[in-house]
Motif scaffolding. Structure first.
Motif, PDB file in Angstrom:
ATOM      1  N   LEU A  61       0.875  -1.101   0.018  1.00 14.17           N
ATOM      2  CA  LEU A  61       0.021  -0.098   0.022  1.00 14.17           C
ATOM      3  C   LEU A  61       0.941   1.307   0.033  1.00 14.17           C
ATOM      4  N   PHE A  62       0.481   2.324  -0.650  1.00 15.89           N
ATOM      5  CA  PHE A  62       1.275   3.635  -0.885  1.00 15.89           C
ATOM      6  C   PHE A  62       0.426   4.811  -0.533  1.00 15.89           C
ATOM      7  N   TRP A  63       1.203   5.936   0.012  1.00 12.31           N
ATOM      8  CA  TRP A  63       0.668   6.974   0.451  1.00 12.31           C
ATOM      9  C   TRP A  63       1.818   7.899  -0.161  1.00 12.31           C
ATOM     10  N   ASN A  64       1.008   9.311  -0.469  1.00  7.59           N
ATOM     11  CA  ASN A  64       1.937  10.438  -0.704  1.00  7.59           C
ATOM     12  C   ASN A  64       2.116  11.185   0.652  1.00  7.59           C
ATOM     13  N   ALA A  65       3.062  12.241   0.706  1.00  6.96           N
ATOM     14  CA  ALA A  65       3.262  12.811   1.692  1.00  6.96           C
ATOM     15  C   ALA A  65       2.199  13.544   2.396  1.00  6.96           C
TER      16      ALA A  65
END
Length: 208
Positions: A61-65
Motif C-alpha cells: 500500500l502507498f501514500w503520498n506525503a
C-alpha cells in the motif's frame, strides 16, 4: 507503539517502508501525512507498507506525503523488492499493488527492475477530458500516462535549459489533470540512455 521502518532513495526520490507482515497496520492517511512532514517527522515523497498476501510475496500500500493514497510507486516497489529478494535469496518475485500484480527481477549487476504493465487510458490518468495522450494541447506537446499515479512528460533538447521549478508547478496544477500530476523532463542521450528531471506533485523538484 514502536514500529520500525526503512528509509531509501532512488534517483532523487525518497521513500519510507514499513514492514507490517504478520502485524496490524497502523498507517492511515492522517498518520502518513504526519510522518511526511520533513521538519517535524521522517519526511518522504512516498510511504510504502508491506502486508501479508495470499497470491504474491506481499501486498503493498502507498501514500503520498500529503496523506493521499496512490495505487503504485515504482521506486518504492523496487526498494521493497530488493529487501524481500535479499530476505528470500530469490532473483525474482511477484508483488501485489492496488493496481494489480507486478513482477520484480534482479539482474546480474544487482539492479532491481519492476514490470509496471501497460499505462492506463486517458480517463484513468485521470484527465478532465478525452485527449490524445501522446501530444497534449500544452506548449511543448508533452505526453501523459499513468502507472498508478499521473505523469506528464516533456521531451527536450537540452535539460539544462529547462526551468523545472517554474514550469513544474504550472503543469502540476493545470486543469487538464484532475488529481494534479508529476512532471518529467527528458533529454534523450542515445537509445540506451536518458537524462531526467522530475517535478513531484505537491513535492519539490528532483534531479537524476
Amino acid at each position: 507503539m514502536t514500529v520500525h521502518f526503512a528509509k531509501m532513495h532512488a534517483h532523487g526520490d525518497d521513500f519510507v517502508i514499513f514492514d507490517m507482515r504478520g502485524k496490524a497496520n497502523p498507517i492511515t492517511s492522517e498518520v502518513a501525512r504526519r510522518l511526511g512532514d520533513r521538519y517535524r517527522a521522517i519526511g518522504f515523497n512516498q510511504l510504502a507498507v508491506i502486508l501479508d498476501c495470499d497470491d504474491a510475496a506481499a501486498h503493498l500500500l502507498f501514500w503520498n506525503a500529503d496523506g493521499s493514497m496512490l495505487d503504485t510507486c515504482g521506486s518504492a516497489t523496487r526498494g521493497v523488492a530488493d529487501m524481500l529478494m535479499r530476505e528470500s535469496n530469490r532473483p525474482c518475485l511477484v508483488l501485489r499493488t492496488n493496481r494489480g500484480l507486478v513482477t520484480c527481477t534482479r539482474d546480474l549487476d544487482q539492479r532491481v527492475s519492476v514490470d509496471m504493465g501497460t499505462p492506463f487510458n486517458w480517463q484513468d490518468i485521470p484527465l478532465t477530458e478525452e485527449l490524445d495522450t501522446i501530444a497534449l494541447p500544452l506548449s511543448g506537446g508533452p505526453t501523459a500516462c499513468s502507472m498508478g499515479n499521473p505523469h506528464c512528460t516533456f521531451f527536450v533538447e537540452n535539460l539544462e535549459s529547462v526551468n523545472v521549478a517554474a514550469i513544474g508547478p504550472m503543469i502540476e496544477t493545470n486543469p487538464l489533470f484532475r488529481d494534479k500530476t508529476n512532471v518529467h523532463f527528458v533529454q534523450v542521450i542515445d537509445r540506451g540512455r536518458i537524462r531526467l528531471r522530475i517535478w513531484e506533485r505537491q513535492q519539490s523538484a528532483l534531479s537524476a
